[in-house]
Design a protein around this motif. Structure first.
Motif, PDB file in Angstrom:
ATOM      1  N   VAL A 104       0.859  -1.193   0.000  1.00  0.00           N
ATOM      2  CA  VAL A 104       0.000   0.000   0.000  1.00  0.00           C
ATOM      3  C   VAL A 104       0.889   1.234   0.000  1.00  0.00           C
ATOM      4  O   VAL A 104       1.888   1.302   0.711  1.00  0.00           O
ATOM      5  CB  VAL A 104      -1.001   0.005   1.186  1.00  0.00           C
ATOM      6  N   THR A 105       0.533   2.199  -0.871  1.00  0.00           N
ATOM      7  CA  THR A 105       1.342   3.408  -1.030  1.00  0.00           C
ATOM      8  C   THR A 105       0.583   4.680  -0.662  1.00  0.00           C
ATOM      9  O   THR A 105       1.189   5.718  -0.432  1.00  0.00           O
ATOM     10  CB  THR A 105       1.850   3.525  -2.479  1.00  0.00           C
ATOM     11  N   LYS A 106      -0.749   4.612  -0.621  1.00  0.00           N
ATOM     12  CA  LYS A 106      -1.551   5.752  -0.192  1.00  0.00           C
ATOM     13  C   LYS A 106      -2.649   5.219   0.715  1.00  0.00           C
ATOM     14  O   LYS A 106      -3.446   4.374   0.309  1.00  0.00           O
ATOM     15  CB  LYS A 106      -2.154   6.486  -1.383  1.00  0.00           C
ATOM     16  N   TYR A 107      -2.658   5.724   1.943  1.00  0.00           N
ATOM     17  CA  TYR A 107      -3.626   5.246   2.928  1.00  0.00           C
ATOM     18  C   TYR A 107      -3.901   6.341   3.947  1.00  0.00           C
ATOM     19  O   TYR A 107      -3.098   7.258   4.128  1.00  0.00           O
ATOM     20  CB  TYR A 107      -3.113   3.980   3.627  1.00  0.00           C
ATOM     21  N   GLU A 108      -5.062   6.254   4.561  1.00  0.00           N
ATOM     22  CA  GLU A 108      -5.476   7.244   5.556  1.00  0.00           C
ATOM     23  C   GLU A 108      -6.187   6.530   6.694  1.00  0.00           C
ATOM     24  O   GLU A 108      -7.042   5.671   6.467  1.00  0.00           O
ATOM     25  CB  GLU A 108      -6.433   8.264   4.928  1.00  0.00           C
ATOM     26  N   LYS A 109      -5.816   6.905   7.925  1.00  0.00           N
ATOM     27  CA  LYS A 109      -6.483   6.316   9.083  1.00  0.00           C
ATOM     28  C   LYS A 109      -7.921   6.827   9.135  1.00  0.00           C
ATOM     29  O   LYS A 109      -8.160   8.029   9.101  1.00  0.00           O
ATOM     30  CB  LYS A 109      -5.758   6.653  10.374  1.00  0.00           C
ATOM     31  N   LYS A 110      -8.873   5.907   9.185  1.00  0.00           N
ATOM     32  CA  LYS A 110     -10.296   6.263   9.193  1.00  0.00           C
ATOM     33  C   LYS A 110     -10.983   5.916  10.497  1.00  0.00           C
ATOM     34  O   LYS A 110     -12.059   6.445  10.785  1.00  0.00           O
ATOM     35  CB  LYS A 110     -11.037   5.546   8.052  1.00  0.00           C
ATOM     36  N   GLY A 111     -10.393   5.012  11.278  1.00  0.00           N
ATOM     37  CA  GLY A 111     -11.075   4.628  12.500  1.00  0.00           C
ATOM     38  C   GLY A 111     -10.160   4.036  13.540  1.00  0.00           C
ATOM     39  O   GLY A 111      -9.073   3.547  13.235  1.00  0.00           O
ATOM     40  N   ILE A 112     -10.637   4.102  14.784  1.00  0.00           N
ATOM     41  CA  ILE A 112     -10.002   3.400  15.895  1.00  0.00           C
ATOM     42  C   ILE A 112     -11.119   2.656  16.610  1.00  0.00           C
ATOM     43  O   ILE A 112     -12.106   3.256  17.050  1.00  0.00           O
ATOM     44  CB  ILE A 112      -9.279   4.356  16.853  1.00  0.00           C
TER      45      ILE A 112
END
Length: 154
Positions: free
Chosen positions: A59-67
């Motif tokens: 994976v090269t582009k990712y964003e944290k969306k949840g905990i």
């Protein structure tokens, strides 16, 4: 005591890549890719390493969306899972010893053979929202209680 884990959900505009777990915890269930942190590893590093190990892509582009916190009736440890939406990657998904990946359209996600909590938060992720929550499970893996909220930032 908390155990920190990563979970990556690879998406396109219309599809999500899930993997069926072939062994161990969650065997037979469809899920995203991730797992425990190794010593000295960040959550982001765990996400990249685990996704590569489990389905062969980087994976090269990712964003944290949840905990999310998971509480199991038969375990003292609380699992704190950092959920990422992964929108770009290198390589092609391949079956590994641990998982067999498959693409699903958003309206064909197999919630009936996924973790019982997924039906609550996957729609939020696929809508681009950020969220925090807690889920409590009985010994059979059913959700007995949950708290889930959309948040502005994590």
């Amino acid at each position: 005591m908390k155990k920190i884990l990563s979970l990556g959900v690879i998406t396109t505009e219309t599809r999500v890549l899930l993997g069926v777990k072939k062994r161990g915890f969650g065997e037979g269930l469809w899920n995203g890719f991730g797992g425990k942190l190794e010593e000295g590893e960040t959550v982001d590093e765990s996400l990249v390493r685990e996704t590569k190990e489990e389905c062969g892509v980087t994976v090269t582009k990712y964003e944290k969306k949840g905990i999310l916190e998971f509480h199991y009736v038969d375990q003292e440890e609380i699992f704190e899972v950092h959920v990422y939406e992964c929108t770009e990657y290198e390589g092609e998904p391949v079956e590994t010893e641990e998982m067999r990946p498959e693409w699903f359209s958003y309206d064909e996600i197999p919630y009936g053979i996924m973790w019982a909590d997924d039906i609550y938060w996957y729609p939020l992720l696929l809508e681009g929202k950020k969220f925090k929550g807690s889920f409590w499970f009985d010994k059979d893996g059913k959700v007995t209680k949950h708290e889930l909220e959309v948040v502005e930032k994590l």
